[in-house]
Design a protein around this motif. Structure first.
Motif, PDB file in Angstrom:
ATOM      1  N   LYS A  27       0.831  -1.214   0.000  1.00  0.00           N
ATOM      2  CA  LYS A  27       0.000   0.000   0.000  1.00  0.00           C
ATOM      3  C   LYS A  27       0.866   1.265   0.000  1.00  0.00           C
ATOM      4  O   LYS A  27       0.629   2.219   0.742  1.00  0.00           O
ATOM      5  CB  LYS A  27      -0.964   0.006   1.187  1.00  0.00           C
ATOM      6  N   VAL A  28       1.882   1.247  -0.862  1.00  0.00           N
ATOM      7  CA  VAL A  28       2.829   2.367  -0.937  1.00  0.00           C
ATOM      8  C   VAL A  28       2.916   2.864  -2.370  1.00  0.00           C
ATOM      9  O   VAL A  28       3.069   2.072  -3.309  1.00  0.00           O
ATOM     10  CB  VAL A  28       4.234   1.937  -0.454  1.00  0.00           C
ATOM     11  N   SER A  29       2.819   4.175  -2.536  1.00  0.00           N
ATOM     12  CA  SER A  29       3.021   4.810  -3.842  1.00  0.00           C
ATOM     13  C   SER A  29       4.438   5.339  -3.939  1.00  0.00           C
ATOM     14  O   SER A  29       5.012   5.801  -2.943  1.00  0.00           O
ATOM     15  CB  SER A  29       2.036   5.974  -4.033  1.00  0.00           C
ATOM     16  N   LYS A  30       4.992   5.283  -5.157  1.00  0.00           N
ATOM     17  CA  LYS A  30       6.346   5.762  -5.376  1.00  0.00           C
ATOM     18  C   LYS A  30       6.384   6.585  -6.658  1.00  0.00           C
ATOM     19  O   LYS A  30       5.927   6.139  -7.704  1.00  0.00           O
ATOM     20  CB  LYS A  30       7.304   4.570  -5.500  1.00  0.00           C
ATOM     21  N   LYS A  31       6.930   7.799  -6.541  1.00  0.00           N
ATOM     22  CA  LYS A  31       7.049   8.650  -7.721  1.00  0.00           C
ATOM     23  C   LYS A  31       8.230   8.164  -8.552  1.00  0.00           C
ATOM     24  O   LYS A  31       9.347   8.032  -8.072  1.00  0.00           O
ATOM     25  CB  LYS A  31       7.262  10.104  -7.320  1.00  0.00           C
ATOM     26  N   LEU A  32       7.963   7.911  -9.844  1.00  0.00           N
ATOM     27  CA  LEU A  32       8.989   7.354 -10.722  1.00  0.00           C
ATOM     28  C   LEU A  32       9.566   8.379 -11.691  1.00  0.00           C
ATOM     29  O   LEU A  32      10.738   8.290 -12.057  1.00  0.00           O
ATOM     30  CB  LEU A  32       8.405   6.186 -11.534  1.00  0.00           C
ATOM     31  N   TYR A  33       8.741   9.340 -12.107  1.00  0.00           N
ATOM     32  CA  TYR A  33       9.208  10.246 -13.162  1.00  0.00           C
ATOM     33  C   TYR A  33       8.451  11.565 -13.055  1.00  0.00           C
ATOM     34  O   TYR A  33       7.225  11.583 -12.964  1.00  0.00           O
ATOM     35  CB  TYR A  33       8.969   9.615 -14.538  1.00  0.00           C
ATOM     36  N   GLY A  51       7.787  -4.913 -16.460  1.00  0.00           N
ATOM     37  CA  GLY A  51       8.538  -3.746 -15.998  1.00  0.00           C
ATOM     38  C   GLY A  51       8.714  -2.651 -17.035  1.00  0.00           C
ATOM     39  O   GLY A  51       9.331  -1.621 -16.744  1.00  0.00           O
ATOM     40  N   ILE A  52       8.181  -2.832 -18.241  1.00  0.00           N
ATOM     41  CA  ILE A  52       8.299  -1.816 -19.290  1.00  0.00           C
ATOM     42  C   ILE A  52       7.030  -0.963 -19.330  1.00  0.00           C
ATOM     43  O   ILE A  52       5.920  -1.488 -19.412  1.00  0.00           O
ATOM     44  CB  ILE A  52       8.544  -2.448 -20.668  1.00  0.00           C
ATOM     45  N   VAL A  53       7.240   0.335 -19.267  1.00  0.00           N
ATOM     46  CA  VAL A  53       6.131   1.291 -19.296  1.00  0.00           C
ATOM     47  C   VAL A  53       6.395   2.293 -20.413  1.00  0.00           C
ATOM     48  O   VAL A  53       7.511   2.797 -20.554  1.00  0.00           O
ATOM     49  CB  VAL A  53       6.001   2.034 -17.944  1.00  0.00           C
ATOM     50  N   PHE A  54       5.364   2.580 -21.189  1.00  0.00           N
ATOM     51  CA  PHE A  54       5.465   3.611 -22.222  1.00  0.00           C
ATOM     52  C   PHE A  54       4.561   4.783 -21.836  1.00  0.00           C
ATOM     53  O   PHE A  54       3.476   4.588 -21.274  1.00  0.00           O
ATOM     54  CB  PHE A  54       5.027   3.070 -23.584  1.00  0.00           C
ATOM     55  N   PHE A  55       5.003   5.981 -22.154  1.00  0.00           N
ATOM     56  CA  PHE A  55       4.141   7.140 -21.941  1.00  0.00           C
ATOM     57  C   PHE A  55       4.468   8.204 -22.983  1.00  0.00           C
ATOM     58  O   PHE A  55       5.486   8.127 -23.686  1.00  0.00           O
ATOM     59  CB  PHE A  55       4.283   7.706 -20.519  1.00  0.00           C
ATOM     60  N   THR A 113      11.324   0.050 -15.615  1.00  0.00           N
ATOM     61  CA  THR A 113      11.217   0.267 -14.169  1.00  0.00           C
ATOM     62  C   THR A 113      12.221  -0.572 -13.379  1.00  0.00           C
ATOM     63  O   THR A 113      12.551  -0.239 -12.248  1.00  0.00           O
ATOM     64  CB  THR A 113       9.794  -0.068 -13.680  1.00  0.00           C
ATOM     65  N   LYS A 114      12.694  -1.657 -13.970  1.00  0.00           N
ATOM     66  CA  LYS A 114      13.673  -2.490 -13.268  1.00  0.00           C
ATOM     67  C   LYS A 114      15.064  -1.865 -13.309  1.00  0.00           C
ATOM     68  O   LYS A 114      15.804  -1.897 -12.328  1.00  0.00           O
ATOM     69  CB  LYS A 114      13.712  -3.890 -13.884  1.00  0.00           C
ATOM     70  N   GLU A 115      15.411  -1.287 -14.479  1.00  0.00           N
ATOM     71  CA  GLU A 115      16.739  -0.708 -14.633  1.00  0.00           C
ATOM     72  C   GLU A 115      16.767   0.788 -14.339  1.00  0.00           C
ATOM     73  O   GLU A 115      17.838   1.372 -14.173  1.00  0.00           O
ATOM     74  CB  GLU A 115      17.247  -0.954 -16.063  1.00  0.00           C
TER      75      GLU A 115
END
Length: 782
Positions: free
Chosen positions: A114-120, A136-140, A151-153
């Motif tokens: 139940k934890v949020s983490k800012k990534l970018y 682990g791959i995210v596109f935006f 997200t892994k690297e």
């Protein structure tokens, strides 16, 4: 009986009767009188809570509430919890992580911790979040380009380089006399040019892995989408038309100065634009456009053009089309795109070969009127229901080929198409189960005015009834699909939230209570949904409100609902809740009220939907007249004491009734009505009447302004002055026609601060007081 007791009893019943009397000042408050019903129901990620927006305390606006199993009543959510519940979460099925965007920033959320983490986070907002097939791959999307985040690297790579405008290259500058002269006369200029070319060759010799710039000129770059394996990005380039917008005058402003905002573009063939569908090959760092000229029937001309000699002699050309974002299977090995013609008479489904930039046609749907129906939007720039089953090679989609919107599958390998549902009813909404082996369907199987809920296993195709009682069910499945969150209503019962087990013929448990004591104090009628035959034999549905026999005054009022593809003669709570209450008030006064689902209404299949093609004010109006005659023949209504009213399209039909059939109705009230379809918007009008430049006859016979000379009955027109949908100018132009023609039996009520949908209670009260007075003064015997 003791006289005092008798008197007291009479006084009691008199007071009780008075307490039941409806007052315009109260019912025109709308939800403030009824009670604000819950909206936007949704589950928490863990499925332990349901969230929704609600206003049980009659505050200025909605707040977010939650309910969980065991709660005695819903509770107010904190602002932080409320905001979190509204995010569009993308689930990483390989872990407990979810990804979401908050204020243009990328976050992950661990369901376990139940934890949020800012990534970018950067100054430029991100959007269009997509998960890749690889874990682990995210596109935006950021600044109209696609980025790949591992997200892994923790690496972020820009994988497209789209740029507006044109590339700046000195070698492509147009030669001029002065430039050529300078080069001819001066060695210095020739040396500088040679040096520049030498440097450019050296620079180009060093290869960069940063994507080359792709310049797309003045077009709009739209619908960028990456395929799941991250090898290709597709996009659409749309030409920007040079069209003129309507302007609206706003008189009541905070600073005392008039304002003239733009509103909309009028219907016109000039709004059709060139579009291109592009594929960016990431490995090859190259862009190529797909040529769709081989689509079947892409050069077929609409039949109506044959009515006009000049148009029918035109050379054949490809229709202008719109290609939607592709839909991919899980690993991206198949990509399916929906394509629409911009005259919205054709819909194609194609399988894309992204590597070669080619396609294979799967399905072609054609409607000589216009493509539409449940699951198939009537806007050519909108995409409909389309997805993949769990085998990654079978797609599902709706089609109206049988006359009703039903669900089909198509296997891309075997080329086999299967119809999953059939009958004289429609599939309204489709949800695929998480295991992709079953559908959850909202339908009107039991009655056109119901919204039922079924489970449909793909394996046997047998509908399993979950929620089928009369009314409407809007359903959201819990994350584990064991529980249903249901928003349900009936004809005289507003929307409430319920929960139920996901099982056959389940039972609902209510979790909200929204209606006020003032609303409950009145015995609201359950209008009967009746059917009658129109003059062409079509079955028409309508809501009938009948007075008590001893109160009936032999006068009737027809209500005409608005359009945009809408249904109102149904078994659930109406969006026209003020009108519903007003009809109860009218019945208390002895009127009979008929609320008709005329031709063009939702819920009755393709032929009914398109029954107004090329003639608005045709069958939709004769359906009203047939309804009037039904009342005369079956309920003793006086033919000379029938009125008609409605708003928007209902106002338009009221005008057509008063101006094209002037002896049918004694009086009419037209609210926010279209008077000339050539002045309405492009998307809606272009579907039904084609375009003024190509089908002028359809516009002329469908526009009340051309029939102003026929007015005989008593006409009341009401219009908001800041209406950005049907501009106030519409009613001004018709008023000028009446003035020039010397017509006297009309009045216009203007509302300076109201738009298409009224907001202020005092405006509603004024409007409906005028309507009530019109009918009382023209329909009741003196």
């Amino acid at each position: 009986m003791n006289k005092k007791i008798a008197v007291l009893i009479c006084i009691f019943f008199s007071i009780a009767s008075q307490s039941q009397n409806l007052k315009l000042e109260e019912i025109m408050k709308g939800d403030a009188f009824i009670g604000v019903q819950p909206v936007n129901g949704r589950w928490s990620l863990d499925g332990k809570k349901v969230y929704f927006e609600w206003n049980p305390n009659n505050e200025f606006g909605l707040s977010t509430y939650f309910w969980k199993n065991g709660s005695s009543k819903p509770e107010l959510a904190s602002l932080k919890e409320a905001e979190f519940s509204k995010f569009d979460f993308k689930e990483n099925k390989a872990s407990d992580l979810f990804y979401y965007i908050d204020k243009g920033r990328l976050f992950s959320y661990s369901a376990k911790n139940k934890v949020s983490k800012k990534l970018y986070q950067q100054s430029g907002s991100i959007s269009n979040l997509q998960l890749g097939f690889e874990d682990g791959i995210v596109f935006f999307e950021q600044n109209e380009n696609v980025f790949k985040y591992n997200t892994k690297e923790g690496t972020i790579i820009q994988i497209t380089n789209f740029k507006k405008g044109k590339a700046v290259d000195a070698d492509t500058d147009t030669d001029s006399f002065l430039k050529n002269q300078q080069n001819e006369l001066f060695q210095f200029v020739r040396d500088q040019e040679a040096k520049k070319k030498w440097n450019l060759v050296k620079t180009n010799a060093v290869k960069s892995d940063f994507p080359k710039g792709y310049y797309y000129g003045k077009n709009a770059l739209e619908s960028i989408k990456i395929n799941p394996n991250g090898n290709y990005a597709t996009f659409r380039l749309t030409e920007q038309p040079d069209t003129k917008s309507e302007k609206m005058e706003v008189f009541v402003t905070a600073d005392g100065y008039n304002k003239t905002p733009d509103t909309k573009e009028k219907v016109s063939i000039n709004n059709l634009v060139n579009t291109k569908f592009g594929i960016y090959n990431i490995a090859k760092d190259s862009v190529y456009m797909v040529n769709f000229s081989s689509l079947s029937h892409i050069q077929d001309a609409p039949k109506y053009l044959s009515l006009y000699e000049k148009s029918s002699n035109k050379e054949k050309a490809d229709k202008l089309i719109v290609v939607q974002e592709p839909v991919y299977n899980q690993n991206g090995s198949y990509g399916i795109a929906e394509i629409r013609s911009q005259d919205n008479k054709d819909r194609w489904l194609v399988s894309l070969n992204l590597e070669k930039g080619t396609f294979e046609e799967i399905e072609h749907q054609h409607d000589e009127a216009w493509i539409g129906g449940p699951g198939i939007p009537s806007d050519s720039f909108d995409s409909g229901t389309l997805g993949f089953l769990g085998d990654n090679q079978t797609i599902y989609f709706p089609s109206e080929v049988t006359g009703y919107s039903h669900l089909y599958t198509y296997n891309l390998k075997s080329k086999k198409k299967i119809q999953l549902t059939k009958g004289n009813w429609e599939v309204r909404n489709v949800t695929l189960s998480k295991d992709k082996k079953s559908f959850y369907l909202t339908t009107n199987t039991t009655h056109p005015g119901n919204r039922n809920f079924y489970k449909l296993p793909v394996s046997d195709g047998v509908l399993q009834p979950l929620l089928t009682k009369d009314g409407a069910h809007e359903v959201s499945l819990s994350p584990d699909e064991n529980t249903l969150l249901v928003r349900y209503s009936y004809k005289n019962k507003p929307w409430e939230l319920y929960v139920a087990e996901n099982k056959k013929n389940t039972n609902l448990s209510q979790i909200t209570n929204s209606t006020t004591e003032a609303f409950k104090a009145y015995s609201w009628r359950t209008p009967e949904v009746i059917t009658y035959k129109a003059q062409d034999g079509t079955l028409v549905h309508a809501r009938l409100y009948k007075p008590r026999t001893d109160k009936a005054n032999k006068a009737a009022i027809l209500f005409v609902h608005g359009a945009g593809y809408l249904q109102n003669a149904h078994n659930y709570w109406s969006n026209y809740h003020r009108e519903y209450m007003f009809h109860n008030l009218l019945v208390d006064l002895g009127y009979t009220v008929l609320d008709i689902d005329y031709r063009g209404s939702d819920g009755y299949g393709r032929d009914f939907r398109t029954g107004i093609y090329r003639f608005m004010g045709g069958k939709d109006l004769t359906d009203q007249i047939d309804g009037k005659n039904y009342l005369i023949q079956n309920y003793g209504i006086d033919a000379g004491r029938v009125g008609i009213y409605g708003g928007s399209y209902g106002g338009f039909i009221t005008l057509m009734a008063m101006l094209t059939t002037p002896k049918e109705f004694a009086s009419g009230a037209a609210l926010r009505s279209v008077t000339d379809w050539a002045h309405y918007n492009h998307g809606y009008t272009g579907n039904i009447l084609n375009f003024p430049e190509t089908d002028p006859n359809a516009y002329k016979k469908s526009s009340p302004i051309y029939f102003a000379n026929n007015l005989e009955g008593n006409l009341l027109m009401l219009h908001g002055m800041i209406d950005d949908n049907v501009e106030y100018k519409d009613i001004v132009r018709l008023s000028q026609r009446f003035i020039e023609l010397g017509k006297k039996k009309w009045t216009l009520a203007s509302f300076p601060v109201e738009s298409h949908g009224f907001k202020e209670t005092y405006s509603w009260v004024d409007e409906y007081s005028r309507i009530l007075n019109l009918f009382n003064n023209t329909l009741l015997e003196k």
